[in-house]
Scaffold this active site. Structure first.
Site, mmCIF file in Angstrom:
data_model
loop_
_atom_site.group_PDB
_atom_site.id
_atom_site.type_symbol
_atom_site.label_atom_id
_atom_site.label_comp_id
_atom_site.label_asym_id
_atom_site.label_seq_id
_atom_site.Cartn_x
_atom_site.Cartn_y
_atom_site.Cartn_z
ATOM 1 N N ASP A 110 0.852 -1.193 0.000
ATOM 2 C CA ASP A 110 0.000 0.000 0.000
ATOM 3 C C ASP A 110 0.881 1.234 0.000
ATOM 4 O OD1 ASP A 110 -2.443 -1.362 -0.001
ATOM 5 O OD2 ASP A 110 -2.545 -1.435 2.184
ATOM 6 N N ASP A 127 -6.761 -1.389 -4.881
ATOM 7 C CA ASP A 127 -7.905 -1.188 -3.984
ATOM 8 C C ASP A 127 -8.925 -0.231 -4.608
ATOM 9 O OD1 ASP A 127 -6.561 -2.772 -2.133
ATOM 10 O OD2 ASP A 127 -5.767 -1.053 -1.025
#
Length: 151
Positions: A110, A127
């Site tokens: 991330d 995402d």
């Protein structure tokens, strides 16, 4: 067949872009700080908001199993694939890219970190594509529902 080609192009494009960007953050130090949002490497061992992180080692297999079940379902219900080919391509690209991270890095890579006025979870491009797919499916379902009520 046309829908499959479009879905495949979307899948490959999103998957490759996501993996290149994640490689940059994981291996090339692409971190950058901003006043609203920062780009900062973080590893997520769970799912959304690090939930289920206690399953870290097994999560990749669980998620892969879910993808396989979904693929079998779509093979048996091709009309659903043809109808939802674009969000399905987005969903598979984001989902499989995140699963590949688990095999490659041991966790999902991330890097988007929103911190203006409130702090939000760190997330990635995959995402966003998964969320976009869900929004598109919901909008398509609402439109179909309204259309059926007017008939």
């Amino acid at each position: 067949m046309r829908q499959f080609k479009i879905a495949f192009f979307i899948f490959i494009s999103i998957f490759i872009i996501d993996q290149i960007v994640k490689y940059g953050f994981a291996n090339l130090g692409w971190d950058a700080n901003g006043s609203v949002m920062s780009l900062k490497l973080a590893y997520n061992y769970g799912v959304a908001f690090s939930m289920l992180s206690f399953l870290a080692e097994y999560l990749k297999y669980i998620q892969l199993f879910i993808v396989i079940i979904g693929t079998i379902y779509l093979l048996k219900n091709r009309d659903i694939f043809y109808k939802y080919h674009i969000p399905i391509a987005l969903l598979y690209a984001g989902g499989l890219s995140n699963i590949l991270d688990r095999f490659t890095y041991g966790a999902v890579v991330d890097y988007f970190y929103w911190h203006y006025m409130f702090e939000f979870a760190i997330f990635n491009f995959a995402d966003v594509m998964i969320d976009l797919a869900v929004v598109i499916i919901i909008i398509m379902q609402i439109k179909e529902s309204r259309k059926q009520k007017n008939i």
